[in-house]
Every structure is written in structure tokens, then in C-alpha cells.
Scaffold this motif. Sequence first.
Motif, PDB file in Angstrom:
ATOM      1  N   ARG A  59      42.548  10.419  45.264  1.00 48.95           N
ATOM      2  CA  ARG A  59      43.757  10.121  44.495  1.00 48.95           C
ATOM      3  C   ARG A  59      44.298  11.385  43.824  1.00 48.95           C
ATOM      4  N   SER A  60      44.347  12.467  44.583  1.00 49.01           N
ATOM      5  CA  SER A  60      44.769  13.741  44.000  1.00 49.01           C
ATOM      6  C   SER A  60      46.219  13.710  43.534  1.00 49.01           C
ATOM      7  N   ASN A  61      47.027  12.787  44.097  1.00 45.95           N
ATOM      8  CA  ASN A  61      48.428  12.716  43.652  1.00 45.95           C
ATOM      9  C   ASN A  61      48.523  12.344  42.184  1.00 45.95           C
ATOM     10  N   GLU A  62      47.584  11.544  41.690  1.00 40.88           N
ATOM     11  CA  GLU A  62      47.590  11.183  40.270  1.00 40.88           C
ATOM     12  C   GLU A  62      47.279  12.398  39.406  1.00 40.88           C
ATOM     13  N   PHE A  63      46.341  13.238  39.872  1.00 41.00           N
ATOM     14  CA  PHE A  63      46.034  14.474  39.161  1.00 41.00           C
ATOM     15  C   PHE A  63      47.245  15.394  39.149  1.00 41.00           C
ATOM     16  N   ILE A  64      47.883  15.536  40.325  1.00 41.40           N
ATOM     17  CA  ILE A  64      49.041  16.421  40.438  1.00 41.40           C
ATOM     18  C   ILE A  64      50.187  15.945  39.547  1.00 41.40           C
ATOM     19  N   ALA A  65      50.360  14.629  39.414  1.00 42.62           N
ATOM     20  CA  ALA A  65      51.420  14.082  38.557  1.00 42.62           C
ATOM     21  C   ALA A  65      51.158  14.330  37.083  1.00 42.62           C
ATOM     22  N   ASP A  66      49.931  14.739  36.724  1.00 40.85           N
ATOM     23  CA  ASP A  66      49.591  15.115  35.354  1.00 40.85           C
ATOM     24  C   ASP A  66      49.818  13.968  34.364  1.00 40.85           C
ATOM     25  N   GLY A  67      49.477  12.745  34.802  1.00 41.51           N
ATOM     26  CA  GLY A  67      49.518  11.601  33.891  1.00 41.51           C
ATOM     27  C   GLY A  67      50.904  11.201  33.438  1.00 41.51           C
ATOM     28  N   SER A  68      51.915  11.441  34.234  1.00 46.45           N
ATOM     29  CA  SER A  68      53.300  11.182  33.815  1.00 46.45           C
ATOM     30  C   SER A  68      53.685   9.717  34.010  1.00 46.45           C
ATOM     31  N   ASP A  69      53.922   9.015  32.896  1.00 38.44           N
ATOM     32  CA  ASP A  69      54.445   7.642  32.985  1.00 38.44           C
ATOM     33  C   ASP A  69      55.846   7.633  33.574  1.00 38.44           C
ATOM     34  N   ALA A  70      56.626   8.678  33.318  1.00 35.09           N
ATOM     35  CA  ALA A  70      57.977   8.749  33.875  1.00 35.09           C
ATOM     36  C   ALA A  70      57.930   8.831  35.396  1.00 35.09           C
ATOM     37  N   ASP A  71      56.973   9.565  35.945  1.00 37.44           N
ATOM     38  CA  ASP A  71      56.820   9.634  37.393  1.00 37.44           C
ATOM     39  C   ASP A  71      56.443   8.273  37.949  1.00 37.44           C
ATOM     40  N   VAL A  91      46.810   8.791  53.742  1.00 37.43           N
ATOM     41  CA  VAL A  91      47.158   8.280  52.419  1.00 37.43           C
ATOM     42  C   VAL A  91      46.409   6.981  52.144  1.00 37.43           C
ATOM     43  N   LEU A  92      46.305   6.113  53.149  1.00 41.90           N
ATOM     44  CA  LEU A  92      45.559   4.868  52.999  1.00 41.90           C
ATOM     45  C   LEU A  92      44.104   5.159  52.630  1.00 41.90           C
ATOM     46  N   ARG A  93      43.513   6.102  53.323  1.00 42.50           N
ATOM     47  CA  ARG A  93      42.111   6.456  53.100  1.00 42.50           C
ATOM     48  C   ARG A  93      41.907   7.058  51.708  1.00 42.50           C
ATOM     49  N   SER A  95      43.544   6.419  49.034  1.00 46.10           N
ATOM     50  CA  SER A  95      43.908   5.506  47.952  1.00 46.10           C
ATOM     51  C   SER A  95      43.314   4.134  48.248  1.00 46.10           C
ATOM     52  N   PRO A  96      42.005   3.954  48.051  1.00 41.43           N
ATOM     53  CA  PRO A  96      41.321   2.741  48.511  1.00 41.43           C
ATOM     54  C   PRO A  96      41.688   1.472  47.757  1.00 41.43           C
ATOM     55  N   ARG A  97      42.394   1.585  46.632  1.00 43.13           N
ATOM     56  CA  ARG A  97      42.747   0.377  45.876  1.00 43.13           C
ATOM     57  C   ARG A  97      44.254   0.197  45.710  1.00 43.13           C
ATOM     58  N   SER A  98      45.050   1.104  46.210  1.00 41.61           N
ATOM     59  CA  SER A  98      46.493   1.043  46.000  1.00 41.61           C
ATOM     60  C   SER A  98      47.132  -0.039  46.857  1.00 41.61           C
ATOM     61  N   THR A 132      49.000   4.783  62.159  1.00 42.30           N
ATOM     62  CA  THR A 132      47.708   5.307  62.582  1.00 42.30           C
ATOM     63  C   THR A 132      47.664   5.348  64.104  1.00 42.30           C
ATOM     64  N   GLY A 133      47.593   6.535  64.669  1.00 45.02           N
ATOM     65  CA  GLY A 133      47.560   6.628  66.118  1.00 45.02           C
ATOM     66  C   GLY A 133      46.304   6.023  66.716  1.00 45.02           C
ATOM     67  N   SER A 134      45.174   6.223  66.046  1.00 44.37           N
ATOM     68  CA  SER A 134      43.886   5.787  66.593  1.00 44.37           C
ATOM     69  C   SER A 134      43.531   4.343  66.252  1.00 44.37           C
ATOM     70  N   GLY A 135      44.137   3.809  65.176  1.00 45.37           N
ATOM     71  CA  GLY A 135      43.736   2.488  64.696  1.00 45.37           C
ATOM     72  C   GLY A 135      42.470   2.512  63.863  1.00 45.37           C
ATOM     73  N   ALA A 136      41.968   3.709  63.552  1.00 43.77           N
ATOM     74  CA  ALA A 136      40.732   3.847  62.775  1.00 43.77           C
ATOM     75  C   ALA A 136      41.053   3.777  61.284  1.00 43.77           C
ATOM     76  N   ILE A 137      41.224   2.586  60.773  1.00 45.68           N
ATOM     77  CA  ILE A 137      41.540   2.369  59.360  1.00 45.68           C
ATOM     78  C   ILE A 137      40.615   1.303  58.791  1.00 45.68           C
ATOM     79  N   ASP A 138      40.580   1.228  57.471  1.00 51.38           N
ATOM     80  CA  ASP A 138      39.779   0.218  56.781  1.00 51.38           C
ATOM     81  C   ASP A 138      40.559  -1.092  56.776  1.00 51.38           C
ATOM     82  N   THR A 139      40.172  -2.020  57.626  1.00 52.10           N
ATOM     83  CA  THR A 139      40.904  -3.286  57.731  1.00 52.10           C
ATOM     84  C   THR A 139      40.683  -4.191  56.516  1.00 52.10           C
ATOM     85  N   ALA A 140      39.720  -3.837  55.660  1.00 55.06           N
ATOM     86  CA  ALA A 140      39.480  -4.611  54.431  1.00 55.06           C
ATOM     87  C   ALA A 140      40.251  -4.041  53.243  1.00 55.06           C
TER      88      ALA A 140
END
Length: 270
Positions: A59-71, A91-93, A95-98, A132-140
Motif C-alpha cells: 500500500r505504498s500509495n498511502e505512504f506517498i499520499a502522506d496521510g492526506s484526507d484531501a487526497d 495494484v490488486l496484489r 492492495s489486499p483489502r481495497s 490480468t493477462g495471465s489470470g493469476a490473481i487472488d480470486t478471494a
Amino acid sequence: MAELAPLEALYEAGSLPTAGLPAELEHLHGGGFALPEDCLYANFVSTLDGIVAIPPMPRSNEFIADGSDADRFLMGLLRAHADAVLIGSGVLRASPRSTWRAEAIFPSAADAYAELRRNLGIPPEPEIAVVTGSGAIDTAHPVFEAPSVVLTSDAGAARLQGGLPDTASVVALGAAELIPSSAIVGALRERGHRRVLCEAGPHTFGGLLEDGVVDELFLTTSPLLVGTAGPGSRFSLVEGADLTPAAHGRLLSMRRHGSHVFTRYALDRA
């Protein structure tokens, strides 16, 4: 969550449509906001040195956003306009809970986001489209518990057969695992999606830019500088695409909240 102060409008192109927001959203946005009825628009948050992702960091995007509620508010606003939100398997991988839904990213405006969708005459939730080209994703992954579609290759579709809940569907887009942007956009248009928000990573975004299918870019710049830890340790806004001589952006609006700057560009599709 503390009450969010409105964004400060610094610049707005005179021709930009601004009607149609519920009063709460217009107040928080610091003015009106609208999108064309047919558009593919992307949203990213970047550090001052142009980094949008740090692969080793979950979830590095949250770190990069620097905790911005406006973002988070603006991300919710863009999701609330979307018929579909497009993401990639990376992105799916990461962010396992998004769930990529407006009310999840900025809950205090959930009722206003829902009102906006009713006013626009679109379903209560956008469809989440996973490439996903390969279909290798977390189906759960929890994203598949609500309306969603997986855009994949023929082999990927075979791999996913019977593995997803009834709320998710699979669309096969040919034999190649590297799915052309035209096929991705075409599949979404065939599903009736007119406003498509791209929250995919910089490689998928680069492919969309190369094929000239991105209409607008929303870019949040946070006040962080993160540097680099060597090759592959950081991703910039566009990866894996040569856009020279140059793709061209035309500034449509600029807003500020604290030390974060929020820009909106129309992109030259030529």
C-alpha cells in the motif's frame, strides 16, 4: 476523522464545466466539478521527485499520499463519477483489502457520493475492472464480492473458470497475455461504461497513454521526497512506454490543501 477544510482553488480554466455536485461535495472541493459524459480519466498521487509506487512497500500509495484526507476526498469524488474503475493485477496484489469504492476511501462523504451517483443516473457502485493477462490473481479478494469484471487472455479465462463468485464475470480478449489498450477500452465500452476511471499502475497507464486513449489526468503532488534504492525500487508516473517526442497535457485546474497540490490536465490524444 477531523472535519476536512475545503480545497483552495488556485486556477480553473474558463471553459471547464462545474455544475452538478451536491452541496457538501461542492463545499469540500472548493467549487463545482463535472466530467464529460464519455471519458477515460486517470488518478495518481506522486512525490515531489515523481515517484508513484514503491514496489517492496505494501500500500505504498498511502505512504506517498502522506496521510492526506484531501487526497482521499478527491479520490472518492472521482470514483463517485465512474461507471467503472480500471485496475491492474499489480495494484490488486498490492492492495489486499481495497474495494476501490468512493465510500470506502472517504467514509464521511458516503451519503453525498451516493447522492451524486443518483443525480448522474448511474448504479450505486461502479464496476471494478481488473486487467490480468495471465489470470493469476487472488480470486478471494474482497473486490470480487461486488460488481466486478476480469479482463484477461483466453488462457487466463480458462484458469479462472469457476473460481470467482457470481458477482464477478470474466471477459476473454484474445490469445496474447499482453492485452492491447484498445481491447481493454472496447470491452468496457461494450459493457456500457462511459466514464472510466483508471487507477491502474504506471505500466498499464503507460500502455493507455501510448495508445492515446486517456482523456484526462488528475495528479496529486505530495510534499515528500523519497529518492531511490536502486533499479526497480521505485516507479514513476509512466513505466514501460516511450512517449517521445512527448505527450502533452493542458492544465484545467489547480487546487491546494496544506502542502498538497491537486492538478487536472486534459491530455493530447494525437
